[in-house]
Design a protein around this motif. Structure first.
Motif, PDB file in Angstrom:
ATOM      1  N   UNK A   1       0.810  -1.222   0.000  1.00 47.52           N
ATOM      2  CA  UNK A   1       0.000   0.000   0.000  1.00 47.52           C
ATOM      3  C   UNK A   1       0.841   1.269   0.000  1.00 47.52           C
TER       4      UNK A   1
ATOM      5  N   UNK B   1       2.692   1.361  -3.269  1.00 47.25           N
ATOM      6  CA  UNK B   1       1.766   1.505  -4.382  1.00 47.25           C
ATOM      7  C   UNK B   1       1.816   2.911  -4.962  1.00 47.25           C
TER       8      UNK B   1
ATOM      9  N   UNK C   1       0.162   5.663  -7.111  1.00 47.89           N
ATOM     10  CA  UNK C   1      -1.130   6.063  -7.635  1.00 47.89           C
ATOM     11  C   UNK C   1      -1.014   7.484  -8.156  1.00 47.89           C
TER      12      UNK C   1
ATOM     13  N   UNK D   1      -2.922   1.627 -12.820  1.00 53.75           N
ATOM     14  CA  UNK D   1      -3.844   1.825 -11.690  1.00 53.75           C
ATOM     15  C   UNK D   1      -4.657   0.574 -11.389  1.00 53.75           C
TER      16      UNK D   1
ATOM     17  N   UNK E   1      -3.517  -5.554 -10.802  1.00 55.36           N
ATOM     18  CA  UNK E   1      -3.432  -6.109  -9.458  1.00 55.36           C
ATOM     19  C   UNK E   1      -4.746  -6.169  -8.721  1.00 55.36           C
TER      20      UNK E   1
END
Lengths: 102, 102
Positions: B1, B4, B6, B97, B100
């Motif tokens: 997270x 990650x 984004x 995006x 996964x």
DNA sequence: CAATATACTTTGTAACACAAAGTAGGAGGT
DNA sequence: ACCTCCTACTTTGTGTTACAAAGTATATTG
């Protein structure tokens, strides 16, 4: 081109918004995320973030839990089962739309 | 997270709209399409379609050619080189995006 | 002459994204 | 006691947007 199936109406407008799509994707990858983590990752303003979270909640796509860590409030967001299903349906349609480009 | 990445801002808002995305995808798959073909495939109203086409044209993503078939007007739309590149960039970010999920 | 087709334009509305600024309630520092 | 910081908002405002409905010009077909 005539055999090509295009269903824009299959792209749920609630999900098809950059911030909300990103939130749902993030939440689908983890158990839950708190407000501040989302804000840091998404790099958007508070008002903006809150309004998107509210819309997702109002539509039953995410759930909200409020708690305290020490004496500090913590708001935690999770994707709901319905949210997972609708995201999955959205992604199915999206992938079908963009498949075959390039 | 936390690892990650984004980047919602990498999702060009001009492209990230259901009708316009669909138009660009369709045009990226064929040489060109005329107005009526687009209308039939997309199943939207004239005003709606025209306004999206105009926005794409104003942003240099598609080009427009007007001709006659017999005595009937025909408007034909093609994706531009810039449109192809920006669509490709958009799709790269979009795929990153949604990769996964599931 | 009426109806149909193409490719629009005009008008209107309701929703939307987003930013900026303000708020409450507690924490921690000086 | 005071000030600033933190969290998680709310309020206010602005400008844009998507979209539908209806109207238009030109031309063809029945």
């Amino acid at each position: 081109m005539q055999g090509r199936e295009i269903d824009i109406h299959g792209l749920d407008p609630i999900i098809h918004e950059r911030v909300r799509l990103a939130i749902l994707v993030l939440l689908s990858e983890t158990e839950s995320l708190d407000y501040n983590s989302l804000k840091k990752v998404l790099k958007i303003t508070d008002g903006n973030l809150v309004s998107h979270l509210r819309k997702l909640e109002d539509n039953g796509l995410i759930s909200v839990k409020k708690s305290f860590v020490g004496r500090r409030p913590r708001t935690t967001y999770s994707i709901t089962e319905e949210g997972r299903q609708r995201l999955s349906e959205y992604l199915k349609n999206l992938k079908q739309l963009i498949s075959g480009v390039e």
